[in-house]
Design a protein around this motif. Structure first.
Motif, mmCIF file in Angstrom:
data_model
loop_
_atom_site.group_PDB
_atom_site.id
_atom_site.type_symbol
_atom_site.label_atom_id
_atom_site.label_comp_id
_atom_site.label_asym_id
_atom_site.label_seq_id
_atom_site.Cartn_x
_atom_site.Cartn_y
_atom_site.Cartn_z
ATOM 1 N N ALA A 56 0.835 -1.205 0.000
ATOM 2 C CA ALA A 56 0.000 0.000 0.000
ATOM 3 C C ALA A 56 0.870 1.256 0.000
ATOM 4 O O ALA A 56 1.816 1.343 0.782
ATOM 5 C CB ALA A 56 -0.911 0.005 1.223
ATOM 6 N N TYR A 57 0.549 2.211 -0.862
ATOM 7 C CA TYR A 57 1.264 3.494 -0.869
ATOM 8 C C TYR A 57 0.876 4.266 0.397
ATOM 9 O O TYR A 57 -0.295 4.571 0.600
ATOM 10 C CB TYR A 57 0.878 4.274 -2.129
ATOM 11 C CG TYR A 57 1.565 5.604 -2.313
ATOM 12 C CD1 TYR A 57 2.780 5.901 -1.711
ATOM 13 C CD2 TYR A 57 0.996 6.591 -3.128
ATOM 14 C CE1 TYR A 57 3.406 7.122 -1.905
ATOM 15 C CE2 TYR A 57 1.613 7.810 -3.326
ATOM 16 C CZ TYR A 57 2.814 8.080 -2.713
ATOM 17 O OH TYR A 57 3.440 9.295 -2.902
ATOM 18 N N VAL A 58 1.849 4.567 1.228
ATOM 19 C CA VAL A 58 1.553 5.209 2.515
ATOM 20 C C VAL A 58 0.803 6.523 2.313
ATOM 21 O O VAL A 58 -0.054 6.894 3.115
ATOM 22 C CB VAL A 58 2.849 5.403 3.349
ATOM 23 C CG1 VAL A 58 3.803 6.411 2.713
ATOM 24 C CG2 VAL A 58 2.513 5.819 4.786
ATOM 25 N N ASN A 59 1.080 7.221 1.229
ATOM 26 C CA ASN A 59 0.449 8.525 1.001
ATOM 27 C C ASN A 59 -0.999 8.432 0.524
ATOM 28 O O ASN A 59 -1.680 9.450 0.444
ATOM 29 C CB ASN A 59 1.253 9.336 -0.016
ATOM 30 C CG ASN A 59 2.438 10.022 0.619
ATOM 31 O OD1 ASN A 59 2.412 10.357 1.805
ATOM 32 N ND2 ASN A 59 3.486 10.234 -0.156
ATOM 33 N N TYR A 60 -1.450 7.237 0.179
ATOM 34 C CA TYR A 60 -2.867 7.053 -0.148
ATOM 35 C C TYR A 60 -3.558 6.182 0.907
ATOM 36 O O TYR A 60 -4.747 5.929 0.793
ATOM 37 C CB TYR A 60 -3.042 6.317 -1.494
ATOM 38 C CG TYR A 60 -2.800 7.110 -2.760
ATOM 39 C CD1 TYR A 60 -2.264 8.388 -2.738
ATOM 40 C CD2 TYR A 60 -3.141 6.559 -3.996
ATOM 41 C CE1 TYR A 60 -2.047 9.090 -3.919
ATOM 42 C CE2 TYR A 60 -2.932 7.263 -5.177
ATOM 43 C CZ TYR A 60 -2.383 8.523 -5.135
ATOM 44 O OH TYR A 60 -2.181 9.202 -6.309
#
Ligand SMILES: Cc1cc2nc3c(=O)[nH]c(=O)nc-3n(C[C@H](O)[C@H](O)[C@H](O)COP(=O)(O)OP(=O)(O)OC[C@H]3O[C@@H](n4cnc5c(N)ncnc54)[C@H](O)[C@@H]3O)c2cc1C
Ligand SMILES: *[C@@H]1O[C@H](CO)[C@@H](O)[C@H](O)[C@H]1NC(C)=O
Ligand SMILES: *[C@@H]1O[C@H](CO)[C@@H](O)[C@H](O)[C@H]1NC(C)=O
Ligand SMILES: *[C@@H]1O[C@H](CO)[C@@H](O)[C@H](O)[C@H]1NC(C)=O
Ligand SMILES: *[C@@H]1O[C@H](CO)[C@@H](O)[C@H](O)[C@H]1NC(C)=O
Ligand SMILES: *[C@@H]1O[C@H](CO)[C@@H](O)[C@H](O)[C@H]1NC(C)=O
Ligand SMILES: *[C@@H]1O[C@H](CO)[C@@H](O)[C@H](O)[C@H]1NC(C)=O
Ligand SMILES: *[C@@H]1O[C@H](CO)[C@@H](O)[C@H](O)[C@H]1NC(C)=O
Ligand SMILES: *[C@@H]1O[C@H](CO)[C@@H](O)[C@H](O)[C@H]1NC(C)=O
Length: 503
Positions: free
Chosen positions: A458-462
């Motif tokens: 998972a992209y931490v920023n999303y």
């Protein structure tokens, strides 16, 4: 002027201990049991302090997503780098939590763990200072993406930034940072050369490749300090012109579209450096009253018309709408619906949770299953999610993959596609919040099982916020060990643990 007035009045009230009674959270009292006049005296003349009772506090704390937001009692707006140092040391002395902000688009629900404290609003730190050789720039820690793009453009320069005009530069960059130019140069974080940073213990240092912290700041950077400015690589503006083809398809084609995308860019080759694609799913009854459409953007740099070899296979499927436009790099935000004037740049009061997943390629069957859930959620009567958007972002990956997998704390260089449903809704209470969580998780699980890559990426920023640190930063034990060691050394008390915290 407002702020000064606000500060003076509030300071008087603090003396009389009146403001404290306005706070329902007993913990919040500690924020007010301190004398902010003392802090104000230590700050530069261009700094401001805002209290809740006076504008512009409201505008300074409002966030893009109104879900699990941090509770802020005081906003401090530093005017200089050393003001940041002063605020952090003041907060430490009085044991007050704090949170830096730049673009206010962070939405991970771990932000809600902040139940009182100081927002350190970095917006005034927005300078761009280009070096004499034109190869690097010193960039302020609170600058917005659009402001940086424009300032560099004026000097005929560019660097990798987030694509959305209203997000911060470092908010995305500290967590890797995807943008249109990554096919050439790598991620936003790959451009960083050194950081001026205020650490958890209040010391103000410069971190570069000689420091163990350098690796961690590039990918897990929200965990370690406040960056007042960064020195980053910049490049000559070599391809100012751009073209885009937008093709809007009926959802009936979901399997064919993504099958074809796999063949084109995963099986038969990789996307060239200057090519990017996004596809969006959304319900637009003016195009199709029964189900959401699939809009595909193919974006090419350095041309006035997108090369037909990139679009023909899709056009052969028969889109409902096909549009071609040309212009410059500065038009990309507007073309893709993320300019300062567009919806994603407005604060609407809506909750905006996303459920991101990185994938190597599309699984057409999983795409079709998720489409069915999305169709139901956006079209069934009284569903709160009719404005939802499903995003599939396909940036050119060449510049990202050109770097070794272990050069930074970003773990997902071998992935190709960033997918996420964005389940926008009006926050009417726990029922809709639960429904969004259930639906978003279910859709992501289907994609995850379809991708069959093991641990969720998972992209931490999303991120929604329920993922684990192994999903945000990679499941390899060496990554987790290295991050934990850095966290223990630089932030043992977890002062920077409101955004995708390392365990
Ligand atoms: C519409 C939209 C478009 C997006 N587009 C992209 C995109 O193109 N590419 C991409 O990679 N991501 C994109 N994102 C995701 C984006 O990376 C995150 O939302 C990010 O958190 C935004 O940062 P911000 O500065 O706007 O938010 P903020 O909420 O202000 O900050 C986010 C986090 O970063 C920390 N932070 C900010 N500045 C500093 C600093 N100077 N020092 C230390 N910590 C700091 C804050 O403390 C906070 O924890 C997008 C998000 C949205 C909503
Ligand atoms: C707060 O600090 C200021 C500046 O040091 C001082 O003048 C003032 O008396 C203090 N107020 C209280 C209530 O202690
Ligand atoms: C992929 O390559 C194969 C073999 O060269 C070719 O038959 C096929 O048409 C290509 N697919 C696309 C979508 O270009
Ligand atoms: C279009 O792309 C193809 C395939 O990459 C290439 O052979 C061709 O030269 C390109 N055409 C133009 C006009 O650049
Ligand atoms: C768009 O393309 C045309 C030629 O096809 C060109 O004359 C024009 O300058 C381009 N517009 C921009 C803004 O680059
Ligand atoms: C955020 O949502 C709450 C309801 O959960 C609402 O009361 C509040 O007004 C919203 N905030 C904004 C800024 O719209
Ligand atoms: C379809 O959507 C409705 C309304 O949101 C929901 O109650 C129902 O459970 C959904 N059905 C399926 C099969 O997902
Ligand atoms: C978009 O780009 C990604 C990453 O390069 C690629 O894997 C994918 O196949 C492309 N998708 C489409 C729809 O062209
Ligand atoms: C703060 O932490 C850094 C990194 O661990 C250390 O080098 C520095 O000496 C510390 N400063 C103080 C004042 O403790």
């Amino acid at each position: 002027m407002y702020s000064l007035f606000g500060w003076k009045v509030a300071a008087l009230l603090v003396g009389a201990n009146v403001i404290a009674s306005l706070c329902s959270n007993p913990l919040a009292h500690s924020t007010y049991d301190v004398n902010y006049s003392e802090l104000k005296q230590g700050l530069s003349s261009s700094a401001s302090i805002y209290f809740p009772e006076y504008e512009p506090f409201g505008a300074a704390v409002i966030r893009w997503s109104n879900l699990s937001t941090p509770t802020i009692n005081v906003v401090v707006v530093p005017g200089t780098d050393s003001d940041v140092f002063v605020v952090v040391n003041f907060a430490n002395k009085h044991h007050i939590p704090f949170l830096a902000t730049s673009g206010m688009h962070g939405s991970i629900n771990t932000l809600g763990r902040m139940d009182h404290g100081i927002e350190i609003r970095l917006n005034q730190l927005d300078g761009v200072d280009i070096s004499t050789d034109g190869k690097t720039a010193r960039i302020g820690g609170g600058i917005q993406s659009k402001s940086l793009i424009d300032k560099l453009w004026t000097a005929r320069k560019q660097t990798v930034t987030g694509t959305c005009e209203c997000v911060g530069y470092l908010g995305p960059g500290l967590g890797d940072g995807h943008g249109w130019l990554q096919g050439h140069y790598g991620l936003v974080s790959d451009q960083f050369i050194s950081f001026d940073i205020v650490l958890a213990n209040g010391s103000f240092v410069t971190v570069d490749e000689n420091s163990d912290l350098f690796w961690g700041l590039k990918g897990a950077g929200h965990n370690f300090g406040i960056i007042t400015s960064v020195k980053a690589k910049i490049y000559d503006l070599t391809h100012p012109n751009y073209a885009i083809d937008t093709m809007v398809f009926s959802g009936d084609y979901v399997k064919q579209i993504y099958q074809l995308a796999n063949e084109l860019w995963v099986v038969n080759g990789t996307m060239p450096d200057g090519l990017n694609n996004w596809s969006y799913w959304y319900y637009d009854p003016t195009i199709d009253s029964e189900k959401p459409v699939i809009a595909m953007y193919i974006i090419e740099e350095g041309v006035n018309v997108v090369n037909a070899t990139h679009t023909k296979p899709f056009l052969d499927l028969g889109p409902l709408i096909h549009q071609s436009k040309n212009g410059t790099y500065l038009d990309l935000g507007q073309w893709t619906g993320i300019s300062l004037q567009d919806g994603p740049c407005q604060e609407t009061g809506n909750a905006n949770p996303r459920f991101p997943i990185y994938m190597k390629q599309y699984n057409p069957d999983a795409q079709a299953q998720v489409y069915e859930l999305f169709r139901n959620a956006t079209t069934s009567d009284s569903s709160p999610f009719s404005d939802a958007l499903f995003m599939f972002e396909g940036y050119s990956q060449n510049g990202v993959k050109a770097q070794g997998n272990d050069v930074s704390a970003f773990a997902y260089r071998s992935e190709n596609i960033l997918a996420a449903p964005l389940l926008t809704y009006v926050p009417t209470g726990p029922a809709v919040e639960q429904a969004a969580y259930k639906l978003g998780s279910k859709m992501r699980t289907i994609l995850d099982q379809g991708a069959n890559e093991g641990n969720l990426k998972a992209y931490v920023n999303y991120a929604y916020g329920d993922e684990t640190a192994t999903s945000w930063y990679g499941s390899q034990p060496w990554r987790q060990d290295r991050l934990r060691t850095l966290k223990q050394k630089y932030d043992p008390m977890g002062k920077f643990s409101f955004y995708g915290p390392i365990d």
